[in-house]
Each structure stands twice: as C-alpha cells, then as structure tokens.
Design an enzyme around this catalytic site. Structure first.
Site, PDB file in Angstrom:
ATOM      1  N   ASP A  44       0.294  52.919 -12.486  1.00 31.66           N
ATOM      2  CA  ASP A  44       0.101  51.602 -13.094  1.00 31.66           C
ATOM      3  C   ASP A  44      -0.579  51.723 -14.466  1.00 31.66           C
ATOM      4  O   ASP A  44      -1.334  52.666 -14.708  1.00 31.66           O
ATOM      5  CB  ASP A  44      -0.776  50.767 -12.146  1.00 31.66           C
ATOM      6  CG  ASP A  44      -0.571  49.272 -12.356  1.00 31.66           C
ATOM      7  OD1 ASP A  44       0.293  48.887 -13.172  1.00 31.66           O
ATOM      8  OD2 ASP A  44      -1.286  48.500 -11.696  1.00 31.66           O
ATOM      9  N   ASN A  92      10.654  45.138  -9.806  1.00 37.00           N
ATOM     10  CA  ASN A  92      10.656  45.408 -11.254  1.00 37.00           C
ATOM     11  C   ASN A  92      11.884  44.858 -11.986  1.00 37.00           C
ATOM     12  O   ASN A  92      11.876  44.756 -13.209  1.00 37.00           O
ATOM     13  CB  ASN A  92      10.525  46.909 -11.539  1.00 37.00           C
ATOM     14  CG  ASN A  92       9.113  47.451 -11.306  1.00 37.00           C
ATOM     15  OD1 ASN A  92       8.910  48.634 -11.128  1.00 37.00           O
ATOM     16  ND2 ASN A  92       8.114  46.572 -11.290  1.00 37.00           N
TER      17      ASN A  92
END
Ligand code: V07
Length: 274
Positions: A44, A92
């Site tokens: 991340d 995503n």
C-alpha cells in the site's frame, strides 16, 4: 558468524536500524532458524508516495514495481519460501481507466526487465487470481513469467492479481456444492482440508498459509486479502509507503515476527493453533 559457512548469506541476518529522529543506530540479529516460511504483503501507499513528490500516481506504481524486485531478492536471500504480493485486487477495477491500463502493463514491464534476474536467483513466479479477466497482453506476460521460471526450485514469488478473498471462498463453495449435487461429495466430508484444497493457494501445500502478513503505509485493514489463509498469521503494519520499503524494512518486520514467536520456541505450534 554462528556456524554459518556462507559469508554473504549470514551478513544479511544481522542488520542495523537507524532511528530517523535521534540518529541512533541499533544492531539487530535475526534468528536464521525462525524465518517465516510464507510472507504476504499488502503493498500500500504507491499513490501517497507519488502525491508527496507531486508526481502522478502511476510514478508511484512504477517505483513500487522496482521495490517488488528488491524485496523479492531480499526475501529469497533470507530464506523465505513463499512471498505473496497483493498486486491488484478485484476492487481495483474501480480506479480511473488510465491508472488501470497502466497497472495492467506492469506485469509486461516486469516480465521484460526482471525474468533473467529471477532465474539467476532461482525464484519461481506463481500467480493467483481471476487471470482470465485480464487483458490478453497481461495474461501472456504472466504465462511467460510462470513458464520461464518453472524450473526454478527456490522461493516462490506469488502475485495476487485480480484477486479477492471473498470471491475465492465463493468459488470454492460453488465447486464443493457442485460435487455434492453430482453425488461425488458427502456434505459431512467437508472440512478445513476440503476447503483448503479448493482455494488458489492449494498448490503451495504446507506453505499455503502466510506466517507473516505485512501491510505498508499505515493502514491496518485486511482489505479482502487471503481471508481464510491468514487465520493464524502474525500481522505487522509499517508506516513506510511501499516504494520506500526495502531489505531493512523486511528484516525489521521479520524481527518483529521473531520477537512475538520466541515465546513458542521449542513447541511444535503455538497453543491456540489446531
Ligand atoms: C504491480 C507494482 C507493485 C506495487 C503495487 C501495485 C503496482 C509486479 C506485478 C506483476 C504481476 C504479475 C506478474 C509479474 C509482475 C504487478 C500489477 C501491479 C498489476 F506475473 N508489480 N505489479 N502487477 N504494481
């Protein structure tokens, strides 16, 4: 160093950490007999890393891919057996089209620039996820990376690509239900192992469940990653954005894992585990 013949390999087990605020340097020693066999990472903070530098988000992803290369080699040298990296989640796709298109090119880029290095390091690529939904060029790069490293016998570099933990469980349940309907499976025979066998990690055998899960960039959530497999994993969260993560950061996380695991030393498994 301690009964070890390979100088270079041993050097990486001792590392120093510099406190950014005080400048204080701490020497640390990893226990080479207690390296987590399976490390999983939620990579991340690529976007935030880019934003802080006034760069487009894709610059963060590009740098993030370079970090994948560094960390894969570091993990392999430390003796990690499986490194699973969350590269692209089923959620995503909701990102801006240009960003998704760029992300889909990364496996192609990665394949073009890193496969010889993987082979040199005896690292085998594996991918888990719904890869048939990826663009054809991406699928080809993934297939080529798997094929070209198929003979490697060292660490498995397992990319979670178009992966979602709930979807994985849903698919597994559907398969089991079909077997019950076909009369080939007794519902009473559905146990932990039967579910394990239907998950995307089944081919990893005894190494299917991560020992250590790392998430970078300060978030402390699982975000639909390996829901079933992390039942007994140690979680380590770091503040660094993924592009800033490096060998020392990995060693720090493993050191933290070992601090927690020392109390189980000598036992076959920790008390609460089945
Ligand atoms: C991606 C780089 C790492 C940071 C997180 C997101 C961006 C490597 C791959 C990859 C995947 C499969 C494969 C070879 C390489 C990758 C995506 C994004 C979609 F066979 N990095 N990376 N794939 N990022």
């Amino acid at each position: 160093m301690r009964g070890c013949k390979d100088q270079w390999r041993c050097a990486v087990f001792s590392f120093s950490k510099k406190d950014q605020a005080t400048g204080e340097v701490t020497e640390r020693q990893l226990d080479d007999a207690n390296i987590p066999a399976h490390v999983a990472i939620i990579m991340d903070g690529n976007g935030r890393w880019a934003q802080q530098r006034h760069l487009p988000r894709i610059a963060g992803h590009k740098q993030g891919m370079n970090t994948v290369k560094t960390v894969a080699k570091a993990a392999s040298h430390l003796g990690v057996k499986v490194l699973t990296l969350y590269a692209f989640s089923t959620e995503n796709w909701k990102r801006p089209t240009a960003e998704v298109n760029y992300l889909m090119k990364l496996p192609v880029d990665f394949f073009g620039t890193f496969v010889p290095d993987l082979i040199k390091n005896n690292i085998r690529v594996k991918v888990m996820g719904y890869t048939d939904q990826l663009p054809v060029a991406t699928q080809k790069a993934v297939k080529d990376a798997i094929a070209d490293t198929a003979e490697c016998t060292g660490m498995v570099l397992n990319f979670a690509l178009n992966y979602g933990g709930r979807a994985e469980i849903v698919t597994a349940v559907q398969t089991l239900a079909q077997q019950v309907q076909a009369g080939t499976l007794d519902p009473a025979a559905i146990d932990d192992a039967a579910i394990d066998d239907q998950l995307m990690t089944s081919d990893l055998g005894d190494l299917r469940d991560p020992d250590l899960l790392i998430r970078t960039s300060g978030e402390e959530r699982l975000s639909n990653f390996m829901l079933w497999q992390v039942a007994y994993s140690e979680f380590v969260f770091t503040q660094q954005h993924w592009p800033d993560f490096d060998q020392t950061a990995l060693e720090e996380a493993i050191y933290e894992y070992q601090q927690r695991h020392r109390r189980y030393g000598g036992l076959a498994s920790e008390p609460e585990k089945k």
